[in-house]
Design an enzyme around this catalytic site. Structure first.
Site, PDB file in Angstrom:
ATOM      1  CG  HIS A  97      30.083  40.817  38.202  1.00 42.56           C
ATOM      2  ND1 HIS A  97      29.765  39.851  39.168  1.00 42.56           N
ATOM      3  CD2 HIS A  97      31.127  40.237  37.678  1.00 42.56           C
ATOM      4  CE1 HIS A  97      30.682  38.849  39.176  1.00 42.56           C
ATOM      5  NE2 HIS A  97      31.588  38.866  38.128  1.00 42.56           N
TER       6      HIS A  97
ATOM      7  CG  HIS B 172      35.206  39.776  34.505  1.00 43.19           C
ATOM      8  ND1 HIS B 172      35.922  39.672  35.517  1.00 43.19           N
ATOM      9  CD2 HIS B 172      34.156  39.293  34.688  1.00 43.19           C
ATOM     10  CE1 HIS B 172      35.475  38.957  36.436  1.00 43.19           C
ATOM     11  NE2 HIS B 172      34.072  38.754  35.932  1.00 43.19           N
TER      12      HIS B 172
ATOM     13  NE  ARG C 298      38.100  38.666  30.577  1.00 44.01           N
ATOM     14  CZ  ARG C 298      37.889  37.945  31.567  1.00 44.01           C
ATOM     15  NH1 ARG C 298      38.281  38.023  32.852  1.00 44.01           N
ATOM     16  NH2 ARG C 298      36.992  36.927  31.350  1.00 44.01           N
TER      17      ARG C 298
ATOM     18  CG  ASN D 110      39.138  38.724  37.324  1.00 48.18           C
ATOM     19  OD1 ASN D 110      38.504  39.672  36.873  1.00 48.18           O
ATOM     20  ND2 ASN D 110      38.595  37.729  36.854  1.00 48.18           N
TER      21      ASN D 110
ATOM     22  CG  ASP E 117      33.826  37.681  40.199  1.00 45.74           C
ATOM     23  OD1 ASP E 117      32.865  37.071  40.609  1.00 45.74           O
ATOM     24  OD2 ASP E 117      33.928  37.899  38.905  1.00 45.74           O
TER      25      ASP E 117
ATOM     26  CG  HIS F 287      33.385  33.622  42.886  1.00 48.92           C
ATOM     27  ND1 HIS F 287      33.120  33.810  41.639  1.00 48.92           N
ATOM     28  CD2 HIS F 287      33.440  32.502  43.124  1.00 48.92           C
ATOM     29  CE1 HIS F 287      33.311  32.543  41.066  1.00 48.92           C
ATOM     30  NE2 HIS F 287      33.307  31.595  41.926  1.00 48.92           N
TER      31      HIS F 287
ATOM     32  CG  ASN G 109      32.600  29.426  38.642  1.00 49.18           C
ATOM     33  OD1 ASN G 109      31.903  28.943  39.177  1.00 49.18           O
ATOM     34  ND2 ASN G 109      33.770  29.526  39.037  1.00 49.18           N
TER      35      ASN G 109
ATOM     36  CG  ASP H 113      30.537  36.877  35.599  1.00 48.29           C
ATOM     37  OD1 ASP H 113      31.438  37.562  35.667  1.00 48.29           O
ATOM     38  OD2 ASP H 113      30.184  35.863  36.149  1.00 48.29           O
TER      39      ASP H 113
END
Length: 427
Positions: free
Chosen positions: A56, A58, A60, A90, A148, A175, A274, A301
């Site tokens: 997990h 990110h 970007r 995402n 997610d 999520h 979150n 995360d």
């Protein structure tokens, strides 16, 4: 590539120091070894573990290269002891088709510091309305699918996703957040949120979705993975489901193992995440669940954000924290120093189980002759102070700023090649 000798290391922190010879990307010898022309990394009794796997992250890219790129995120991962990471969908554009996931995988190979595995979106545009191209993305090599940042809240769509995932032999990672219970939510629903005047994010919003999805996964015979578990109640639901044969796995973040909602007293948005930081009782329950295997693994995360997205009023700030370079140390502080895990346990939750969940055949392997040389060398006696500006990520939004943490990565080895050494990128 020259042969490599890791001299004076202790696999899994056990026994007397030995030498580990690596040749052609695999472990070629353990004990007293010698090899002409070999590069040497001095271990001085450090702990040798399988390379870490993060389910997990990110990264970007594409879309927000001002906060992180695959290159900078890969560097942070290698410095944190990781040899494989999963990049969430995402992005902008969303990774909901074979073209975008192909770009992420290709950039990961070009950078070459860690294996970068793209996560495909479950629904088109992460909107929760229509299934994305799961089949074509699976053919492109995607093994994990997740919206997610958003919950697949429609039970019919989630059921269809699980049915497809079973046919494709992939994993859906949820999520867990019932959006109708978290409208306007800013913090864990409890005494601290009430005192600070922040809208509460109830634990039941997570637990209800996990319970629903465990029932769906069991009914269709699919594999479910639960992202960033944050409450004691969710751990109870997972234990219940696993006891009944449900194929469900789960992750917990380092920050949910250490930090509580007491930190919100300063209104510093660096603590906004979150799901939110929870109560002390939740943190204690999550540690126990991880130690007992109810929660399978640690996942960072890792969520970099630009200054303007964090250095603002609480309600407007984006949720998320950096995690790749601090994860090991947080696990050492919360799980090893508390005697909840030994070093074999660290290998289980940071390497072996995440690799197994994602179906990576060459990661999380035993430290044995003939096995792939994806390895992490850890100094268990080191202590270091976190400075966000000194981390490899473009962003600096770490909640651990100024903390002195135990344990440090000395070296990371990807298929026999040193990618990080002594706190610096080596490749």
């Amino acid at each position: 590539m020259n042969p490599l000798i890791l001299r004076g290391v202790r696999p899994y922190g056990e026994g007397d120091p030995v030498d580990v010879l690596i040749r052609d990307g695999v472990v070629a010898g353990i004990g007293e070894v010698a090899e002409d022309g070999a590069d040497v990394v001095e271990g001085n009794g450090a702990v040798l573990l399988p390379g870490f796997v993060d389910l997990h992250t990110h990264l970007r890219e594409p879309g927000r290269e001002d906060t992180e790129t695959i290159a900078t995120g890969s560097a942070a991962a290698a410095l944190g002891g990781y040899t494989a990471v999963f990049a969430m969908a995402n992005t902008d554009p969303v990774a909901d088709n074979a073209v975008v996931v192909g770009h992420v995988a290709r950039r990961g190979r070009e950078v070459g510091l860690v294996d970068v595995h793209p996560v495909g979106a479950v629904t088109v545009g992460l909107k929760g309305e229509k299934l994305a191209e799961l089949g074509t993305m699976a053919k492109a090599g995607v093994r994990v699918f997740s919206d997610d940042g958003h919950c697949v809240h429609d039970p019919l769509i989630m059921r269809r996703a699980l049915e497809y995932s079973r046919a494709l032999d992939v994993v859906v990672a949820q999520h867990a957040e019932e959006p109708r219970l978290t409208v306007g939510a800013q913090a864990h629903e409890g005494e601290h949120a009430a005192r600070l005047g922040l809208q509460g994010w109830p634990a039941a919003a997570e637990e209800a979705v996990v319970a629903r999805d465990c029932l769906l996964a069991r009914q269709v015979g699919a594999r479910l993975h639960v992202c960033h578990v944050s409450t004691a109640g969710t751990a109870d639901v997972l234990a219940w489901a696993k006891a009944r044969g449900t194929e469900v796995s789960a992750e917990v973040t380092p920050h949910h193992l250490l930090l509580t909602d007491e930190r919100l007293a300063t209104y510093d948005p660096v603590n906004k995440v979150n799901p939110p930081l929870r109560a002390t009782a939740d943190v204690e329950a999550l540690r126990r669940a991880l130690a007992e295997g109810v929660i399978d693994c640690v996942a960072t995360d890792h969520a970099p954000h630009a200054v303007q997205d964090k250095d603002t009023e609480w309600a407007a700030a984006r949720p998320g924290m950096l995690g790749l370079q601090t994860a090991l140390s947080i696990v050492v502080a919360t799980m090893v120093e508390t005697a909840l895990l030994d070093w074999r346990g660290v290998a289980r939750v940071m390497s072996e189980r995440p690799a197994a969940i994602a179906g990576l055949p060459d990661q999380g392997r035993p430290i044995e002759v003939g096995e792939p040389a994806n390895l992490t060398l850890v100094d268990p006696t080191a202590r270091w102070t976190v400075r966000g500006a000194e981390l490899a990520s473009i962003a600096a939004n770490t909640p651990f700023e100024g903390m002195e943490l135990p344990g440090a990565v000395l070296a990371t080895v990807l298929r026999g090649r040193v990618t990080a050494l002594g706190g610096r990128i080596a490749a």
